[in-house]
Scaffold this motif. Sequence first.
Motif, mmCIF file in Angstrom:
data_model
loop_
_atom_site.group_PDB
_atom_site.id
_atom_site.type_symbol
_atom_site.label_atom_id
_atom_site.label_comp_id
_atom_site.label_asym_id
_atom_site.label_seq_id
_atom_site.Cartn_x
_atom_site.Cartn_y
_atom_site.Cartn_z
ATOM 1 N N ASP A 34 0.876 -1.169 0.000
ATOM 2 C CA ASP A 34 0.000 0.000 0.000
ATOM 3 C C ASP A 34 0.910 1.214 0.000
ATOM 4 O OD1 ASP A 34 -2.108 1.739 0.166
ATOM 5 O OD2 ASP A 34 -3.078 0.735 1.858
ATOM 6 N N VAL A 35 1.127 1.794 -1.179
ATOM 7 C CA VAL A 35 2.201 2.765 -1.388
ATOM 8 C C VAL A 35 1.622 4.158 -1.616
ATOM 9 C CG1 VAL A 35 4.160 3.357 -2.864
ATOM 10 C CG2 VAL A 35 3.674 0.958 -2.346
ATOM 11 N N PRO A 36 2.067 5.148 -0.856
ATOM 12 C CA PRO A 36 1.562 6.513 -1.056
ATOM 13 C C PRO A 36 2.103 7.105 -2.355
ATOM 14 C CG PRO A 36 3.359 6.523 0.527
ATOM 15 C CD PRO A 36 3.058 5.078 0.238
ATOM 16 N N PRO A 37 1.458 8.146 -2.871
ATOM 17 C CA PRO A 37 1.951 8.770 -4.095
ATOM 18 C C PRO A 37 3.216 9.571 -3.826
ATOM 19 C CG PRO A 37 0.132 10.042 -3.213
ATOM 20 C CD PRO A 37 0.249 8.816 -2.348
ATOM 21 N N LEU A 38 3.965 9.824 -4.888
ATOM 22 C CA LEU A 38 5.117 10.706 -4.790
ATOM 23 C C LEU A 38 4.623 12.145 -4.967
ATOM 24 C CD1 LEU A 38 8.194 10.055 -4.504
ATOM 25 C CD2 LEU A 38 8.397 10.582 -6.937
ATOM 26 N N PRO A 39 4.926 13.045 -4.052
ATOM 27 C CA PRO A 39 4.458 14.428 -4.209
ATOM 28 C C PRO A 39 4.920 15.026 -5.539
ATOM 29 C CG PRO A 39 5.351 14.075 -2.009
ATOM 30 C CD PRO A 39 5.688 12.852 -2.798
ATOM 31 N N VAL A 40 4.015 15.747 -6.206
ATOM 32 C CA VAL A 40 4.327 16.280 -7.528
ATOM 33 C C VAL A 40 3.572 17.580 -7.752
ATOM 34 C CG1 VAL A 40 2.502 14.837 -8.531
ATOM 35 C CG2 VAL A 40 4.274 15.791 -10.022
ATOM 36 N N GLU A 41 4.209 18.522 -8.443
ATOM 37 C CA GLU A 41 3.534 19.720 -8.928
ATOM 38 C C GLU A 41 2.917 19.362 -10.279
ATOM 39 O OE1 GLU A 41 5.994 23.190 -8.995
ATOM 40 O OE2 GLU A 41 6.927 22.705 -7.080
ATOM 41 N N VAL A 42 1.601 19.190 -10.305
ATOM 42 C CA VAL A 42 0.934 18.657 -11.494
ATOM 43 C C VAL A 42 0.777 19.741 -12.561
ATOM 44 C CG1 VAL A 42 -1.188 17.650 -12.384
ATOM 45 C CG2 VAL A 42 -0.292 16.905 -10.169
ATOM 46 N N ALA A 53 6.648 6.848 -9.212
ATOM 47 C CA ALA A 53 7.589 7.917 -9.551
ATOM 48 C C ALA A 53 7.519 8.236 -11.039
ATOM 49 C CB ALA A 53 9.004 7.515 -9.146
ATOM 50 N N ALA A 54 7.442 7.205 -11.880
ATOM 51 C CA ALA A 54 7.335 7.439 -13.323
ATOM 52 C C ALA A 54 6.072 8.222 -13.646
ATOM 53 C CB ALA A 54 7.354 6.105 -14.068
ATOM 54 N N GLY A 55 4.958 7.838 -13.020
ATOM 55 C CA GLY A 55 3.717 8.552 -13.244
ATOM 56 C C GLY A 55 3.789 9.999 -12.791
ATOM 57 N N GLU A 62 15.907 9.395 -14.613
ATOM 58 C CA GLU A 62 14.958 10.372 -14.091
ATOM 59 C C GLU A 62 14.096 9.766 -12.984
ATOM 60 O OE1 GLU A 62 13.657 13.361 -17.466
ATOM 61 O OE2 GLU A 62 13.457 11.290 -18.174
ATOM 62 N N VAL A 63 13.690 8.511 -13.182
ATOM 63 C CA VAL A 63 12.895 7.851 -12.151
ATOM 64 C C VAL A 63 13.717 7.663 -10.889
ATOM 65 C CG1 VAL A 63 11.476 5.846 -11.594
ATOM 66 C CG2 VAL A 63 11.566 6.671 -13.956
ATOM 67 N N GLU A 64 14.957 7.221 -11.048
ATOM 68 C CA GLU A 64 15.819 7.013 -9.877
ATOM 69 C C GLU A 64 16.059 8.316 -9.132
ATOM 70 O OE1 GLU A 64 16.545 4.194 -8.731
ATOM 71 O OE2 GLU A 64 16.097 2.865 -10.415
ATOM 72 N N GLU A 65 16.276 9.396 -9.862
ATOM 73 C CA GLU A 65 16.491 10.693 -9.207
ATOM 74 C C GLU A 65 15.244 11.140 -8.449
ATOM 75 O OE1 GLU A 65 17.747 13.398 -12.229
ATOM 76 O OE2 GLU A 65 19.766 12.539 -12.384
ATOM 77 N N ALA A 66 14.063 10.927 -9.035
ATOM 78 C CA ALA A 66 12.819 11.307 -8.358
ATOM 79 C C ALA A 66 12.640 10.509 -7.073
ATOM 80 C CB ALA A 66 11.636 11.097 -9.286
ATOM 81 N N LEU A 67 12.988 9.230 -7.109
ATOM 82 C CA LEU A 67 12.862 8.403 -5.909
ATOM 83 C C LEU A 67 13.819 8.863 -4.821
ATOM 84 C CD1 LEU A 67 12.489 4.902 -7.608
ATOM 85 C CD2 LEU A 67 10.774 6.044 -6.184
ATOM 86 N N VAL A 68 15.014 9.271 -5.208
ATOM 87 C CA VAL A 68 15.985 9.764 -4.221
ATOM 88 C C VAL A 68 15.497 11.068 -3.602
ATOM 89 C CG1 VAL A 68 18.310 10.705 -3.932
ATOM 90 C CG2 VAL A 68 17.970 8.586 -5.238
ATOM 91 N N ARG A 69 14.984 11.972 -4.427
ATOM 92 C CA ARG A 69 14.518 13.264 -3.926
ATOM 93 C C ARG A 69 13.214 13.133 -3.144
ATOM 94 N NH1 ARG A 69 15.675 14.974 -9.184
ATOM 95 N NH2 ARG A 69 13.446 15.081 -9.600
ATOM 96 N N GLY A 70 12.390 12.159 -3.516
ATOM 97 C CA GLY A 70 11.124 11.961 -2.825
ATOM 98 C C GLY A 70 10.025 12.894 -3.274
#
Length: 350
Positions: free
Chosen positions: A270-278, A311-313, A331-339
């Motif tokens: 049960d995984v929360p979304p990655l915060p994003v400026e949509v 993260a990709a989404g 890009e996905v790996e960087e997003a996961l590191v930054r959170g």
Amino acid sequence: MPEMYDVITMGRIGVDLYPLQTGLPLAQVDTFGKFLGGSPANVAVAAARLGRRTAVVTRTGRDAFGDYLHQQLREFGVDDRWVTPVDAYPTPVTFCEIFPPDDFPLYFYRQPKAPDLEIHEAELDLDAIRAARVFWMTGTGLCAEPSRTATLAALRARSEAQERSRSEQGPGPGPLTVFDLDWRPMFWADDPGRLGADHPVHPTASARYREALAHATVAVGNLDECEIATGEREPYAAARALLAAGAELAVVKQGPKGVLAVHRDGTVADVPPLPVEVVNGLGAGDAFGGALCHGLLAGWETERVMRYANAAGAIVASRLACSPAMPFPYEVEEALVRGAVTAGEPGAGP
């Protein structure tokens, strides 16, 4: 022996005409960008961006927009050998309005009929479909003939491949068949049982979905789509119902509440979304799908797959378009590191 593909997708394709001005209704927009669109096509692009060998089975009109889609698929590294023209119908176009963070109305122009619903069983390369490591199909492919019969034929071929894999290799991961529930009520004929978007009920679609689920190893959908497929809307109940219908892995997308994945072996993530400026959320699900295929093929544990796909989404939601916005692995790996993901960050997509 047929060539081996990591991912073959089947179904909708078209041209996305997206406004280059956000926060305006279409009546006030005067500049648009033209992009490859259609969920199965975008999933193939997303998986290709992550290094997977992909192809798409679909049809276009015999027109300039059809030529454009072939060009785009090739540029994105997606094999277009099974993308064939239909003389009778034009290539579909789709417009959207962009009102961040969560309002993105879609306007589909698929009349009198979309060419991608003219896929015939006799034209399928069933050997290649059987051999693919992942086969991805959508609920839209079940909404009309001859696409419905062709899609079910492809699913039966996949079930044969799964049984052969089990008999030759024993229990364990085999070919993956992903059913993207992809509920688009405007593509289905009126049904007296349909009650509307708040409580979607469509007996004809539900019956078709159940028929397809019997052949799926992975089912992916949001809460509305799960309700069409199973009658259940509560996430855990929907996941259990998808498993009972035949899937081995149920992935329930919950929007701002994240994603729930339940495996038949009892694994739950049960995984929360990655915060994003949509900027535009329309391509996020397709990026999620391509990353889901990538993670499953890599043999990752379920939670890691879901975090990667989230993260990709999120990255695509931070960009304007769908297909050119699909992220590369770094890009996905960087997003996961930054959170988190910030809109307008440098990357491949606009």
